[in-house]
Design an enzyme around this catalytic site. Structure first.
Site, PDB file in Angstrom:
ATOM      1  CD  GLU A 178      -0.184  -1.654   2.969  1.00  0.00           C
ATOM      2  OE1 GLU A 178       0.143  -2.477   2.091  1.00  0.00           O
ATOM      3  OE2 GLU A 178      -0.375  -1.958   4.152  1.00  0.00           O
ATOM      4  N   GLY A 228       6.684 -11.127   1.549  1.00  0.00           N
ATOM      5  CA  GLY A 228       6.603 -10.158   2.642  1.00  0.00           C
ATOM      6  C   GLY A 228       7.154 -10.753   3.921  1.00  0.00           C
ATOM      7  N   GLY A 229       6.730 -10.194   5.034  1.00  0.00           N
ATOM      8  CA  GLY A 229       7.266 -10.602   6.329  1.00  0.00           C
ATOM      9  C   GLY A 229       6.664 -11.921   6.821  1.00  0.00           C
ATOM     10  CB  ILE A 230       8.087 -14.405   9.147  1.00  0.00           C
ATOM     11  CG1 ILE A 230       8.081 -15.918   9.195  1.00  0.00           C
ATOM     12  CG2 ILE A 230       8.038 -13.860  10.528  1.00  0.00           C
ATOM     13  CD1 ILE A 230       9.374 -16.466   9.795  1.00  0.00           C
ATOM     14  CD  GLU A 231       4.834 -13.295  13.263  1.00  0.00           C
ATOM     15  OE1 GLU A 231       3.706 -13.794  13.391  1.00  0.00           O
ATOM     16  OE2 GLU A 231       5.879 -13.900  13.573  1.00  0.00           O
ATOM     17  N   GLY A 233       2.960 -13.566   6.387  1.00  0.00           N
ATOM     18  CA  GLY A 233       2.974 -14.825   5.638  1.00  0.00           C
ATOM     19  C   GLY A 233       2.199 -15.918   6.354  1.00  0.00           C
ATOM     20  CD  GLU A 250      10.096 -16.670  -2.753  1.00  0.00           C
ATOM     21  OE1 GLU A 250      11.102 -16.532  -2.029  1.00  0.00           O
ATOM     22  OE2 GLU A 250       9.967 -17.591  -3.568  1.00  0.00           O
ATOM     23  CB  CYS A 284      14.229 -10.733   1.402  1.00  0.00           C
ATOM     24  SG  CYS A 284      14.594 -11.050  -0.334  1.00  0.00           S
TER      25      CYS A 284
HETATM   26  P1  NAD Z   1       4.627  -7.131   5.048  1.00  0.00           P
HETATM   27  O1  NAD Z   1       4.456  -8.552   5.405  1.00  0.00           O
HETATM   28  O2  NAD Z   1       4.310  -6.093   6.038  1.00  0.00           O
HETATM   29  O3  NAD Z   1       3.783  -6.768   3.752  1.00  0.00           O
HETATM   30  C1  NAD Z   1       3.935  -7.463   2.527  1.00  0.00           C
HETATM   31  C2  NAD Z   1       2.645  -7.391   1.762  1.00  0.00           C
HETATM   32  O4  NAD Z   1       1.672  -8.159   2.468  1.00  0.00           O
HETATM   33  C3  NAD Z   1       2.048  -5.988   1.639  1.00  0.00           C
HETATM   34  O5  NAD Z   1       1.445  -5.849   0.383  1.00  0.00           O
HETATM   35  C4  NAD Z   1       0.998  -5.970   2.744  1.00  0.00           C
HETATM   36  O6  NAD Z   1      -0.049  -5.071   2.510  1.00  0.00           O
HETATM   37  C5  NAD Z   1       0.507  -7.397   2.696  1.00  0.00           C
HETATM   38  N1  NAD Z   1      -0.107  -7.913   3.931  1.00  0.00           N
HETATM   39  C6  NAD Z   1       0.137  -7.533   5.205  1.00  0.00           C
HETATM   40  N2  NAD Z   1      -0.658  -8.241   6.062  1.00  0.00           N
HETATM   41  C7  NAD Z   1      -1.387  -9.082   5.302  1.00  0.00           C
HETATM   42  C8  NAD Z   1      -2.385 -10.056   5.585  1.00  0.00           C
HETATM   43  N3  NAD Z   1      -2.799 -10.302   6.837  1.00  0.00           N
HETATM   44  N4  NAD Z   1      -2.928 -10.747   4.569  1.00  0.00           N
HETATM   45  C9  NAD Z   1      -2.540 -10.528   3.305  1.00  0.00           C
HETATM   46  N5  NAD Z   1      -1.609  -9.585   2.961  1.00  0.00           N
HETATM   47  C10 NAD Z   1      -1.035  -8.880   3.947  1.00  0.00           C
HETATM   48  O7  NAD Z   1       6.138  -7.003   4.532  1.00  0.00           O
HETATM   49  P2  NAD Z   1       6.883  -5.687   4.071  1.00  0.00           P
HETATM   50  O8  NAD Z   1       7.230  -4.947   5.313  1.00  0.00           O
HETATM   51  O9  NAD Z   1       6.128  -5.007   2.990  1.00  0.00           O
HETATM   52  O10 NAD Z   1       8.186  -6.306   3.389  1.00  0.00           O
HETATM   53  C11 NAD Z   1       9.313  -6.645   4.085  1.00  0.00           C
HETATM   54  C12 NAD Z   1       9.395  -8.142   4.283  1.00  0.00           C
HETATM   55  O11 NAD Z   1       9.342  -8.809   3.025  1.00  0.00           O
HETATM   56  C13 NAD Z   1      10.688  -8.571   4.907  1.00  0.00           C
HETATM   57  O12 NAD Z   1      10.464  -9.524   5.908  1.00  0.00           O
HETATM   58  C14 NAD Z   1      11.452  -9.189   3.740  1.00  0.00           C
HETATM   59  O13 NAD Z   1      12.433 -10.126   4.135  1.00  0.00           O
HETATM   60  C15 NAD Z   1      10.359  -9.800   2.960  1.00  0.00           C
HETATM   61  N6  NAD Z   1      10.774 -10.029   1.560  1.00  0.00           N
HETATM   62  C16 NAD Z   1      11.063 -11.297   1.163  1.00  0.00           C
HETATM   63  C17 NAD Z   1      11.506 -11.532  -0.142  1.00  0.00           C
HETATM   64  C18 NAD Z   1      11.872 -12.916  -0.622  1.00  0.00           C
HETATM   65  O14 NAD Z   1      12.115 -13.082  -1.809  1.00  0.00           O
HETATM   66  N7  NAD Z   1      11.927 -13.908   0.228  1.00  0.00           N
HETATM   67  C19 NAD Z   1      11.645 -10.461  -1.025  1.00  0.00           C
HETATM   68  C20 NAD Z   1      11.336  -9.181  -0.575  1.00  0.00           C
HETATM   69  C21 NAD Z   1      10.898  -8.973   0.728  1.00  0.00           C
END
Ligand code: NAD
Length: 489
Positions: A178, A228-231, A233, A250, A284
């Site tokens: 967002e 995105g982040g582990i939580e 995910g 991921e 990441c």
């Molecule tokens: P985030 O988990 O906060 O958000 C990622 C995405 O998920 C956003 O679009 C967000 O709006 C959405 N989201 C959040 N809560 C959700 C839910 N309950 N249901 C569905 N969607 C939801 O992560 P971030 O802060 O945007 O990104 C950073 C994280 O991403 C770091 O932990 C990083 O390591 C990870 N990352 C991993 C890779 C990889 O290839 N493994 C690549 C890039 C980033």
């Protein structure tokens, strides 16, 4: 200021509520765009459009070669508009223009790579063990794909999902982060220009707990691909279980970078910095967990500190800038608290450890490049992903100990090893439990090599042929050429 709209069923539309979100430049907190903020109902509308387009079959039954041509067109359009895309990415994320230009080249390559994967054993004839029969394997699109991306590499992460999904014949709904939607919006204009049929691609902006949650739980979605982040995910995984969706995750990493005393010292120091300070550590696979052989530990730290003193922070559009700001005030506070936690745990701050004093940087979300020494494996800062420009350093004295430390993590995304002993390097690469191991290098990606994590860093792979297979179902077709009754009953 022009309102940036969502793309649903072949039309640019505002959110059903009319709500808007202001998008901020992290360098100076200026509002750079106003974007439609979708909610659950917009997500449902987009899912229905993607469902209808998939079920009608225009895209999924077009030949893969034809789909590949459209995806190749997208690659060319990204190259055509590279400067504009790079500008938008730097404006929205604060990263340097040089980094953003590099991202755009990689993104174009990703689309080109998948555009060429159109005859890749999509069908396979088996030597049937049953007389008078044929048996073959076909690969078909999964269906409607929900795709959720993070803010650190907004368009790069989207390209890893969009390109294979389209080549494989799926329809999709993308939800970018967002806070960084600008390049995804622009790329949807290019995909439209490339000639993808109505309803095949849909873009809904909005928050994770509204739009993201709907994509993850909606029963008309067949696959959810999340970065995105582990939580977050874990929440996606839980929601996806409601209709047993295909799932690709991921997630994060706290990636070890192991330096042996026999490594080329200058290269290892230089790469230890490259591993972390690009994009202010918001990567990441950043090698934020340095594990250094005891005999060279002190000289390695000294060399790093000397180099880190000269990193130039600033505006991503200034050519002399080497490191930009963090993405948001919320994230800056997370990084501040992360380092404070380390201090409470007893680490030594060798350099950095605070926001910069430079008055020119006060309106941006800057944090100084930071090196923490005297780190112990069980500390929070060693185990947790900081996602900022912060390196933790541990010592080791034997090869076994280096391996044990590198693997002592809930994560398993990537790792590096620096040594001139080829056998040792190969032993480490075999024993490190991670999706990618770099020997004498860091953070290298290319579309041919699969990317993804072991352990809690994720499920599945993006890029490579595995990245295409993520978007395919495998079907076995058995044909009895001489049907006759069995007369069993
Ligand atoms: P985030 O988990 O906060 O958000 C990622 C995405 O998920 C956003 O679009 C967000 O709006 C959405 N989201 C959040 N809560 C959700 C839910 N309950 N249901 C569905 N969607 C939801 O992560 P971030 O802060 O945007 O990104 C950073 C994280 O991403 C770091 O932990 C990083 O390591 C990870 N990352 C991993 C890779 C990889 O290839 N493994 C690549 C890039 C980033």
């Amino acid at each position: 200021m022009e309102i940036k709209k969502m793309y649903i069923n072949g039309e640019w539309v505002e959110a059903n509520t009319g709500e808007l979100r202001e998008i901020i430049n992290p360098y100076n907190q200026e509002v750079i765009a106003k974007v439609s903020e979708g909610d659950k109902n917009d997500a449902i509308k987009a899912i229905k459009a993607a469902r209808k387009a998939f079920d009608q079959g225009e895209w999924s039954t077009t030949s893969a070669v034809e789909r590949g041509k459209v995806v190749e067109k997208i690659a060319n359009l990204i190259q055509r508009d590279k400067e504009e895309l790079a500008y938008l990415e730097s404006l929205n994320t604060g990263k340097t223009m040089e980094e953003s230009r590099g991202d755009m080249d990689e993104i174009s390559l990703v689309f080109r790579y998948f555009s060429e994967m159109t005859d890749d054993s999509s069908s396979e004839v088996l030597d049937s063990p049953i007389p008078n029969s044929t048996s073959r394997i076909v690969r078909e699109p999964v269906g409607v794909c929900g795709q959720i991306t993070p803010w650190n590499y907004p368009l790069l992460q989207a390209s890893w999902k969009l390109a294979p999904a389209l080549v494989a014949g799926n329809t999709l709904v993308l939800k970018p982060s967002e806070i960084t939607p600008l390049t995804s919006i622009k790329v949807f204009e290019l995909v439209e220009e490339a000639g993808v049929p109505v309803g095949v691609i849909n873009l809904v902006m909005g928050a994770g707990d509204t739009v993201g949650a709907e994509l993850s739980s909606n029963h008309e979605v067949d696959l959810i691909s999340f970065t995105g982040g582990i939580e977050s995910g874990k929440k996606v995984m839980q929601a996806a279980s409601s209709n047993v969706k295909n799932l690709a995750l991921e997630l994060g990493g706290k990636n070890p970078n192991v330096i042996f005393e026999d490594a080329d010292f200058e290269t290892a120091v230089d790469q230890a910095m490259n591993a972390v300070f690009f994009h202010a550590g918001q990567i990441c696979s950043a090698g934020t967990r340095l594990i250094v052989e005891e005999s060279i530990h002190d000289s390695f730290v000294d060399a790093l500190v000397e180099r880190v003193k000269h990193i130039k922070l600033g505006n991503g559009f200034d050519e002399s800038t080497q490191m930009g700001p963090l993405i948001s005030n919320e994230h800056l506070n997370k990084v501040i608290n992360y380092v404070e936690k380390g201090k409470q745990e007893g680490v030594t701050v060798a350099i950095g450890g605070s926001r910069p004093n430079d008055p020119a940087l006060q309106s941006g979300f800057f944090y100084l490049p930071t090196i923490l020494t005297d780190c112990k494996t069980d500390m929070y800062v060693v185990q947790e992903e900081g996602f900022g420009p912060v390196i933790t350093i541990e010592k080791f004295s034997t090869e076994e100990q280096a391996i044990q430390l590198a693997n002592d993590s809930i994560y398993g995304l990537s790792g590096g090893v620096f040594t001139n002993d080829i056998s040792k390097a190969e032993r480490l690469a075999t024993k490190m439990r991670m999706g990618t191991v770099w020997i004498n290098d860091v953070n290298l990606y290319f579309p041919q090599a699969p990317w993804g994590g072991y352990k809690q860093s994720g499920i599945g792979r993006e890029l490579g042929k595995e990245g295409l297979e993520e978007y395919q179902e495998t079907k076995h077709i058995f044909h009895n050429l001489k049907p006759e009754p069995l007369n069993w009953f």
